[in-house]
Design a protein around this motif. Structure first.
Motif, PDB file in Angstrom:
ATOM      1  N   ARG A  24       0.829  -1.210   0.000  1.00 13.99           N
ATOM      2  CA  ARG A  24       0.000   0.000   0.000  1.00 13.99           C
ATOM      3  C   ARG A  24       0.863   1.258   0.000  1.00 13.99           C
ATOM      4  O   ARG A  24       0.578   2.232  -0.715  1.00 13.99           O
TER       5      ARG A  24
ATOM      6  N   GLU B 273       3.861   1.572  -1.224  1.00 16.42           N
ATOM      7  CA  GLU B 273       4.493   1.722  -2.540  1.00 16.42           C
ATOM      8  C   GLU B 273       3.504   2.259  -3.570  1.00 16.42           C
ATOM      9  O   GLU B 273       3.853   3.103  -4.399  1.00 16.42           O
ATOM     10  N   VAL B 274       2.269   1.770  -3.520  1.00 14.10           N
ATOM     11  CA  VAL B 274       1.248   2.273  -4.444  1.00 14.10           C
ATOM     12  C   VAL B 274       1.040   3.772  -4.247  1.00 14.10           C
ATOM     13  O   VAL B 274       0.961   4.549  -5.210  1.00 14.10           O
ATOM     14  N   ASN B 275       0.973   4.204  -2.989  1.00 15.38           N
ATOM     15  CA  ASN B 275       0.807   5.639  -2.702  1.00 15.38           C
ATOM     16  C   ASN B 275       2.007   6.442  -3.179  1.00 15.38           C
ATOM     17  O   ASN B 275       1.850   7.566  -3.695  1.00 15.38           O
TER      18      ASN B 275
ATOM     19  N   VAL C  65       4.006   5.743  -5.704  1.00 16.52           N
ATOM     20  CA  VAL C  65       3.953   5.836  -7.166  1.00 16.52           C
ATOM     21  C   VAL C  65       2.928   6.882  -7.596  1.00 16.52           C
ATOM     22  O   VAL C  65       3.159   7.659  -8.521  1.00 16.52           O
ATOM     23  N   ARG C  66       1.795   6.929  -6.920  1.00 13.83           N
ATOM     24  CA  ARG C  66       0.761   7.917  -7.254  1.00 13.83           C
ATOM     25  C   ARG C  66       1.256   9.343  -7.038  1.00 13.83           C
ATOM     26  O   ARG C  66       0.832  10.268  -7.725  1.00 13.83           O
ATOM     27  N   GLN C  67       2.163   9.505  -6.076  1.00 15.07           N
ATOM     28  CA  GLN C  67       2.700  10.833  -5.800  1.00 15.07           C
ATOM     29  C   GLN C  67       3.887  11.183  -6.695  1.00 15.07           C
ATOM     30  O   GLN C  67       4.488  12.246  -6.546  1.00 15.07           O
ATOM     31  N   GLY C  68       4.226  10.282  -7.610  1.00 13.29           N
ATOM     32  CA  GLY C  68       5.277  10.569  -8.581  1.00 13.29           C
ATOM     33  C   GLY C  68       6.663  10.122  -8.197  1.00 13.29           C
ATOM     34  O   GLY C  68       7.632  10.445  -8.885  1.00 13.29           O
TER      35      GLY C  68
ATOM     36  N   GLY D  16       6.630   1.965 -11.147  1.00 13.44           N
ATOM     37  CA  GLY D  16       5.781   2.856 -11.927  1.00 13.44           C
ATOM     38  C   GLY D  16       5.467   2.268 -13.289  1.00 13.44           C
ATOM     39  O   GLY D  16       5.873   1.155 -13.616  1.00 13.44           O
TER      40      GLY D  16
END
Length: 271
Positions: free
Chosen positions: A75, A77-79, A81-84, A90
Motif C-alpha cells: 500500500r 508503494e502504491v501511494n 507511485v501515485r505521488q510521482g 511505476g
C-alpha cells in the motif's frame, strides 16, 4: 528486501538502510535461538505432548504477521507511485520484460561481490547451524553443567545479537566514510583466527569471545557487500542482481551443509 531498500534509498543512506534491515532479520534469528526452546518447554508444561504443535503454531502466527507487513508495504508503494516517486514499480518499470541475458551483462565487479557473499555465508551459516551442539560438546569448561544446552544456545545466538546491534551503526559509518574494500578485507580476515581457535580443540577461552568477534565479522562483511550491489549495477538490474546473488548464496550454503552432513556421518568426532 535488498532490492526494495536499494530502490527507496538509492541516493542516500543505502548502507544504513541495509543495516537496519539486517538488524530486523537477525532479531528473528535471535528469537529463534533463545525463544523456541523456552516456548516448547512452556507449552509442554501446559499441554503435555503438544509442545511442538503449539510452538509451530506460534511460528505460523509470525508468518501471518510478516504477510500483514508485506500488505502494508504494498500500500505504501502504491501511494508513493501515485505521488510521482520512482520506487521501481511505476508504469515504465512494469513494462520491462525479464530477460535472463541480463545476467551476462553484469559487470565483473558484481561477480566478485557475488562470490564473496557466497563463500563467506557458506562458512558462517553451516557453522551456526551446528554451533549449539558443538558448544555443548563438553570442550569448553565454562559450559559444563546441567544447563550447558541453555548456555550453548545463548552463546550461539550472540553472533546474531552482535549483528543486530552493530549493523545500523556500521551502515551509517560506511555511508559517511566509505572504505568498502578495506572493510570487506578486514571483516573476512577476522574469521581466520576465530575458526583457527575453534579448530584447535582448546576451550581455554569462553566461546562468547570468539563468537562476538564472529558477529562483528559478519556484521561488517554484510554491511559492506549487500549495499555494494546497487552501486555496481544499473538500477533496472538491481532486482536481477540481488536475486541471482541470493540464489548463488543459497546454493553454496546448501552444498556446504551437505558436505558437513557427510563429514558428520563418516567421522566419529565431527566437531
Amino acid at each position: 528486501q535488498n532490492t526494495i531498500s536499494a530502490l527507496w534509498f538509492k541516493e542516500h543512506e543505502l548502507a544504513l538502510a541495509f543495516g537496519i534491515t539486517l538488524t530486523v532479520s537477525r532479531l528473528g534469528s535471535v528469537i529463534n535461538y533463545d525463544l523456541s526452546t523456552w516456548l516448547y518447554n512452556k507449552f509442554e508444561e501446559i499441554s503435555p505432548g503438544n509442545g511442538l504443535g503449539f510452538t509451530l503454531a506460534f511460528g505460523v502466527c509470525l508468518c501471518v504477521l510478516s504477510l500483514c507487513a508485506a500488505i502494508v508495504y504494498t500500500r505504501l508503494e502504491v501511494n508513493a507511485v501515485r505521488q510521482g516517486h520512482d520506487v521501481g514499480s511505476g508504469p515504465k518499470q512494469t513494462q520491462r520484460k525479464f530477460n535472463l541475458k541480463q545476467v551476462t551483462t553484469l559487470r565483473p565487479i558484481f561477480w566478485l561481490i557475488c562470490c564473496c557473499i557466497a563463500v563467506f555465508y557458506s562458512i558462517c551459516f553451516p557453522f551456526q547451524a551446528d554451533s549449539k551442539k558443538y558448544l555443548a560438546s563438553g570442550q569448553f569448561p565454562s559450559l559444563v553443567g546441567d544447563d550447558n544446552a541453555e548456555k550453548a544456545s545463548v552463546r550461539a545466538s550472540s553472533v546474531y545479537t552482535v549483528s543486530m546491534i552493530a549493523s545500523p551503526f556500521l551502515g551509517g559509518i560506511i555511508d559517511k566514510f566509505g572504505r568498502r574494500p578495506q572493510l570487506c578485507v578486514a571483516g573476512t580476515a577476522l574469521i581466520l583466527p576465530i575458526f583457527g581457535y575453534f579448530a584447535s580443540g582448546k576451550g581455554f577461552i569462553d566461546p562468547f569471545v570468539p563468537l562476538i568477534a564472529l558477529g562483528m565479522s559478519y556484521s561488517v562483511t554484510a554491511a559492506v557487500l549487500w549495499p555494494s550491489i546497487p552501486l555496481v549495477v544499473d538500477m533496472d538490474k538491481v532486482g536481477t542482481a540481488n536475486g541471482f546473488s541470493t540464489s548463488v548464496q543459497m546454493i553454496c550454503i546448501g552444498t556446504s551443509n551437505i558436505l558437513v552432513g557427510i563429514l558428520k556421518g563418516t567421522q566419529t568426532n565431527h566437531i
